[in-house]
Scaffold this active site. Sequence first.
Site, mmCIF file in Angstrom:
data_model
loop_
_atom_site.group_PDB
_atom_site.id
_atom_site.type_symbol
_atom_site.label_atom_id
_atom_site.label_comp_id
_atom_site.label_asym_id
_atom_site.label_seq_id
_atom_site.Cartn_x
_atom_site.Cartn_y
_atom_site.Cartn_z
ATOM 1 N N TYR A 1 0.794 -1.230 0.000
ATOM 2 C CA TYR A 1 0.000 0.000 0.000
ATOM 3 C C TYR A 1 0.827 1.280 0.000
ATOM 4 C CZ TYR A 1 -4.066 -2.956 0.831
ATOM 5 O OH TYR A 1 -5.062 -3.897 0.720
ATOM 6 N N LYS B 1 2.768 -15.224 3.017
ATOM 7 C CA LYS B 1 2.818 -16.092 1.831
ATOM 8 C C LYS B 1 4.300 -16.271 1.538
ATOM 9 C CE LYS B 1 0.793 -18.182 -1.645
ATOM 10 N NZ LYS B 1 -0.157 -19.305 -1.534
ATOM 11 N N ASP C 1 -3.617 -17.883 2.084
ATOM 12 C CA ASP C 1 -4.713 -18.584 1.414
ATOM 13 C C ASP C 1 -5.300 -19.665 2.329
ATOM 14 O OD1 ASP C 1 -2.210 -19.720 1.106
ATOM 15 O OD2 ASP C 1 -2.554 -20.492 -0.904
ATOM 16 N N ASP D 1 -5.826 -6.625 5.353
ATOM 17 C CA ASP D 1 -7.034 -6.002 4.821
ATOM 18 C C ASP D 1 -8.037 -7.075 4.417
ATOM 19 O OD1 ASP D 1 -8.804 -4.196 3.790
ATOM 20 O OD2 ASP D 1 -7.523 -3.480 2.171
ATOM 21 N N ASP E 1 -11.664 -8.595 6.677
ATOM 22 C CA ASP E 1 -13.033 -8.535 6.156
ATOM 23 C C ASP E 1 -13.707 -9.891 6.307
ATOM 24 O OD1 ASP E 1 -12.756 -5.881 5.510
ATOM 25 O OD2 ASP E 1 -13.555 -6.096 3.479
HETATM 26 MG MG MG Z 1 -10.974 -3.345 3.778
#
Ligand code: MG
Length: 375
Positions: free
Chosen positions: A137, A187, A220, A244, A248
Site C-alpha cells: 500500500y 505467503k 490462502d 485487509d 473482512d
Molecule cells: Mg478493507
Amino acid sequence: MRRHSLAVLPGDGVGPEVTRAALTVLDAAQDRFGFGTERTEVPLGADHYLETGTLLTDDVVDQLRAHDAILFGAIGSPRVTPGILERGIILALRGAMRQAINLRPVRLYPGVPTPVRGLTPQRCDLVVVRENTEGAYVAQGSRVHEGTPAWTAVQESVNTWYAVERAVDFAFRLASVRRGRLTLCHKTNVLVEAGRLWTAVMDSVGERYPEVETDYVHVDAMCMHLPVSPERFDVVVTDNLFGDIVTDLGAVLQGGLGVAASANLTFEPDATSMFEPIHGSAPDIAGRGWANPAGACLSLAMLLGDLGEGEAAAAVEAATAAVLADLPGLAGEAMGASTHDLGERVAQVLREGSAPEVEGSLMVQLAQVRGMMGR
Ligand code: MG
Ligand code: NAI
C-alpha cells in the site's frame, strides 16, 4: 479526576449517527467510572470538502496531535468522486500519525447471528494485528505503454525491519496477556523476500517472549481455516494487504459490518491513535436511524482500553454485547430499534452495571499492553 481529550470526527452518512450513539455511551461510562473527557468535534468529510475544498490539512493534523485519542465515524459520499475522501482523509491520517497497527478483534458475541453454521462464541475470539503503514500500500509502482498491448505495470511491496518489528512486538505482547499463541500469516513460499524478513523478525522478537507459542499459516490457507476453525487462532500478525483481506473475512464471522470495530494504533510520542467502526458511511441507509451502533460502541471500548480506562472499557464492551444479544436483527428495521435508541439502551445497561462480564476482554488486555509499553 482523570481527564482525557478526545477529537471526534463524525464524518459522513451514518458516521455522525453511530458516533452520537457512542458518545451517549461514553457519558454513561464517565458517570459510572469517574473520569472526564474534553471533546472537540472536527468537521472532516464530504460536506467540509465540498464547502472548503480542503481535506486533511497540516493545521488539522497538528490539532489532532494534541488529543489523547480520535474517535472516528465514517467518511465517503456519492457526491464526491470515490477515493478522494478515503485517501485524502483516512489514509492521510493513518500516515501522518504513523498509526503503525490496525487492530481488528474477531469476536462472536453470544446471540449474534453468524453466517457460519455451527460457529459458537467459544470458538471465535481472535485478534488480527495488521501492519498499517507499508507493504503493497505504500510502494508507488510504475507503468509503461499504458493503453497498448505492451502495457506493463509494476507494483512492489515495501517491508522495513522497523515497521514489521513494531507490529510483531505488539502482537507478542498482546498474545502474552491473552492465550499465549501468535500466528504469522503471510505467503512466504511465494513472496520470499518479504517473507524472509517477516520470519526473521518473528524469530528475533520471539526470543523476548518465550512464553508465547508461535506458528505460521499461509494467507490462502488462513481464508480456509478462519471460517472452519477460528479456535485455532489467538493473535494473528500479518502485513497490510493480507490483513485487509483477512479482517473482512473475520468481520463476516462476527456478524458483519454493523458489529466489527477497529483501532489504528500509533506508538509515536506526539501522535494520536484512532478508533473506528469498520463500516463506511452507508449512504443507502443514512438519515433513517437504521445503522447498528455496536461497531462504534466497541471501537469506543478499545479507545478507553488504550487510554488505560480498562474497567470502563470492559463495561462498555459488556453492555454493548448484552444489547446485541437481544436484537432481533443486526441492521435496519430488523434491529427493532433506532441507532439512537440502541445507544440509549447500551448507556442504560452500563449505568445499571447489569451486563454479564465478557471473559478475556480485549479491552482490558489493551490497557495491560499499553501499560507495559509505558503509556
Ligand atoms: Mg478493507
Ligand atoms: P458501507 O460499509 O458504507 O456499507 C455497506 C453495506 O453495509 C450497506 O448496505 C450499508 O447499509 C451496510 N452498513 C454499513 N454500516 C452499517 C451499520 N452500522 N449498520 C447496519 N448496516 C450497515 O460500504 P460502502 O457502501 O461500500 O461504502 C459507502 C461509502 O463509505 C463509500 O464512500 C466508501 O468509500 C466509504 N467507506 C468509508 C470507510 C471509512 O470511513 N473507514 C470504510 C468503508 C467505506
